[in-house]
Design a protein around this motif. Sequence first.
Motif, PDB file in Angstrom:
ATOM      1  N   TYR A   1      45.990  45.866  38.381  1.00 49.28           N
ATOM      2  CA  TYR A   1      46.324  44.534  38.156  1.00 49.28           C
ATOM      3  C   TYR A   1      45.251  43.726  39.184  1.00 49.28           C
ATOM      4  O   TYR A   1      45.042  44.266  40.328  1.00 49.28           O
ATOM      5  N   LEU A   2      44.620  42.898  38.930  1.00 53.16           N
ATOM      6  CA  LEU A   2      43.794  42.054  39.810  1.00 53.16           C
ATOM      7  C   LEU A   2      43.857  40.729  39.361  1.00 53.16           C
ATOM      8  O   LEU A   2      43.958  40.016  38.413  1.00 53.16           O
ATOM      9  N   THR A   3      43.337  39.863  40.339  1.00 51.24           N
ATOM     10  CA  THR A   3      43.165  38.292  40.318  1.00 51.24           C
ATOM     11  C   THR A   3      41.760  38.084  40.564  1.00 51.24           C
ATOM     12  O   THR A   3      41.134  38.348  41.369  1.00 51.24           O
ATOM     13  N   TYR A   4      41.438  37.027  39.677  1.00 50.04           N
ATOM     14  CA  TYR A   4      40.335  36.432  39.998  1.00 50.04           C
ATOM     15  C   TYR A   4      40.356  35.159  40.165  1.00 50.04           C
ATOM     16  O   TYR A   4      41.270  34.302  39.739  1.00 50.04           O
ATOM     17  N   THR A   5      39.581  34.295  41.176  1.00 49.49           N
ATOM     18  CA  THR A   5      39.521  32.870  41.106  1.00 49.49           C
ATOM     19  C   THR A   5      38.148  32.349  41.346  1.00 49.49           C
ATOM     20  O   THR A   5      37.013  33.005  41.967  1.00 49.49           O
ATOM     21  N   LEU A   6      37.718  31.573  40.388  1.00 52.83           N
ATOM     22  CA  LEU A   6      36.431  30.944  40.350  1.00 52.83           C
ATOM     23  C   LEU A   6      36.383  29.633  40.952  1.00 52.83           C
ATOM     24  O   LEU A   6      37.264  28.553  40.316  1.00 52.83           O
ATOM     25  N   GLU A   7      35.412  29.232  41.635  1.00 47.76           N
ATOM     26  CA  GLU A   7      35.253  28.065  42.694  1.00 47.76           C
ATOM     27  C   GLU A   7      34.059  27.620  42.097  1.00 47.76           C
ATOM     28  O   GLU A   7      33.207  28.270  42.395  1.00 47.76           O
ATOM     29  N   ASP A   8      33.883  26.081  42.308  1.00 50.38           N
ATOM     30  CA  ASP A   8      32.367  25.478  42.530  1.00 50.38           C
ATOM     31  C   ASP A   8      32.098  25.487  43.999  1.00 50.38           C
ATOM     32  O   ASP A   8      32.820  25.949  44.695  1.00 50.38           O
ATOM     33  N   SER A   9      30.978  24.913  44.343  1.00 46.03           N
ATOM     34  CA  SER A   9      30.512  24.664  45.788  1.00 46.03           C
ATOM     35  C   SER A   9      31.227  23.764  46.437  1.00 46.03           C
ATOM     36  O   SER A   9      31.147  23.859  47.702  1.00 46.03           O
ATOM     37  N   THR A  10      32.024  23.055  45.909  1.00 47.66           N
ATOM     38  CA  THR A  10      33.118  22.011  46.813  1.00 47.66           C
ATOM     39  C   THR A  10      34.439  22.903  47.156  1.00 47.66           C
ATOM     40  O   THR A  10      35.091  22.199  47.904  1.00 47.66           O
ATOM     41  N   GLY A  11      34.519  23.853  46.177  1.00 48.52           N
ATOM     42  CA  GLY A  11      35.623  24.789  46.671  1.00 48.52           C
ATOM     43  C   GLY A  11      36.880  24.601  45.785  1.00 48.52           C
ATOM     44  O   GLY A  11      37.977  24.961  45.805  1.00 48.52           O
ATOM     45  N   GLN A  12      36.560  23.484  44.855  1.00 52.82           N
ATOM     46  CA  GLN A  12      37.369  23.379  43.816  1.00 52.82           C
ATOM     47  C   GLN A  12      37.710  24.463  42.894  1.00 52.82           C
ATOM     48  O   GLN A  12      36.616  25.009  42.386  1.00 52.82           O
ATOM     49  N   VAL A  13      38.925  24.918  42.739  1.00 45.86           N
ATOM     50  CA  VAL A  13      39.303  26.018  41.794  1.00 45.86           C
ATOM     51  C   VAL A  13      39.144  25.903  40.384  1.00 45.86           C
ATOM     52  O   VAL A  13      39.702  24.695  39.784  1.00 45.86           O
ATOM     53  N   LEU A  14      38.094  26.509  39.443  1.00 44.85           N
ATOM     54  CA  LEU A  14      38.039  26.140  38.155  1.00 44.85           C
ATOM     55  C   LEU A  14      38.820  27.079  37.265  1.00 44.85           C
ATOM     56  O   LEU A  14      39.171  26.463  36.473  1.00 44.85           O
ATOM     57  N   ASP A  15      39.072  27.893  37.820  1.00 45.71           N
ATOM     58  CA  ASP A  15      40.015  28.943  37.103  1.00 45.71           C
ATOM     59  C   ASP A  15      40.497  30.045  37.868  1.00 45.71           C
ATOM     60  O   ASP A  15      39.773  30.800  38.858  1.00 45.71           O
ATOM     61  N   SER A  16      41.740  30.697  37.673  1.00 44.49           N
ATOM     62  CA  SER A  16      42.389  31.749  38.335  1.00 44.49           C
ATOM     63  C   SER A  16      43.586  32.341  37.676  1.00 44.49           C
ATOM     64  O   SER A  16      44.255  31.466  36.751  1.00 44.49           O
ATOM     65  N   GLU A  17      43.415  33.837  37.505  1.00 45.05           N
ATOM     66  CA  GLU A  17      44.334  34.358  36.483  1.00 45.05           C
ATOM     67  C   GLU A  17      44.595  35.913  37.258  1.00 45.05           C
ATOM     68  O   GLU A  17      43.361  36.383  37.777  1.00 45.05           O
ATOM     69  N   LEU A  18      45.818  36.112  36.712  1.00 40.52           N
ATOM     70  CA  LEU A  18      46.217  37.659  37.191  1.00 40.52           C
ATOM     71  C   LEU A  18      46.036  38.290  35.736  1.00 40.52           C
ATOM     72  O   LEU A  18      46.330  37.932  34.775  1.00 40.52           O
TER      73      LEU A  18
END
Length: 159
Positions: free
Chosen positions: A72-89
Amino acid sequence: MKCSKIIIFALLTCCWACGPNHVYEAMHKFEDQQWQDQDAPVFDFSIADPAETYDVTCLIRNTLEYPKHNIYLTYTLEDSTGQVLDSELLKKDLFDATTGRPLGKGMGDIYDHEFALKTDFRFPHRGGYRLKLQQFVRNEGTSLPNIVAVGVRVLKKEK
């Protein structure tokens, strides 16, 4: 003989990874093959053309002694401003649950797995992005044993 197979495999991997659609690839190796609960590798990369579509892939390298059949893992994708574009378990199988046969591609007792995180994805703008990976396997102790490395690959889709 085994050494020459490893060298050939490494050369073919390097040639494949350097193709024209290859945007980014990096691996984070874990000390003593232990992925600590608090260890969340971060991968920083840049997108030059937001009009293109991309595939973002998680890479996991484990040994045959990995104690479970899945991860089980989570990923978090952010842009250069730190805004989360996607996150999922995510729950991904590393071994066949019934037979125990290792999945992925392997040589010796090490196996590599590729799991799609984003397919046909359009980044909203040109610039830097950050992808963070964290394991969420319930395990006695504070680490997940026999995980050699995790990584990220970003490829531009072929037209």
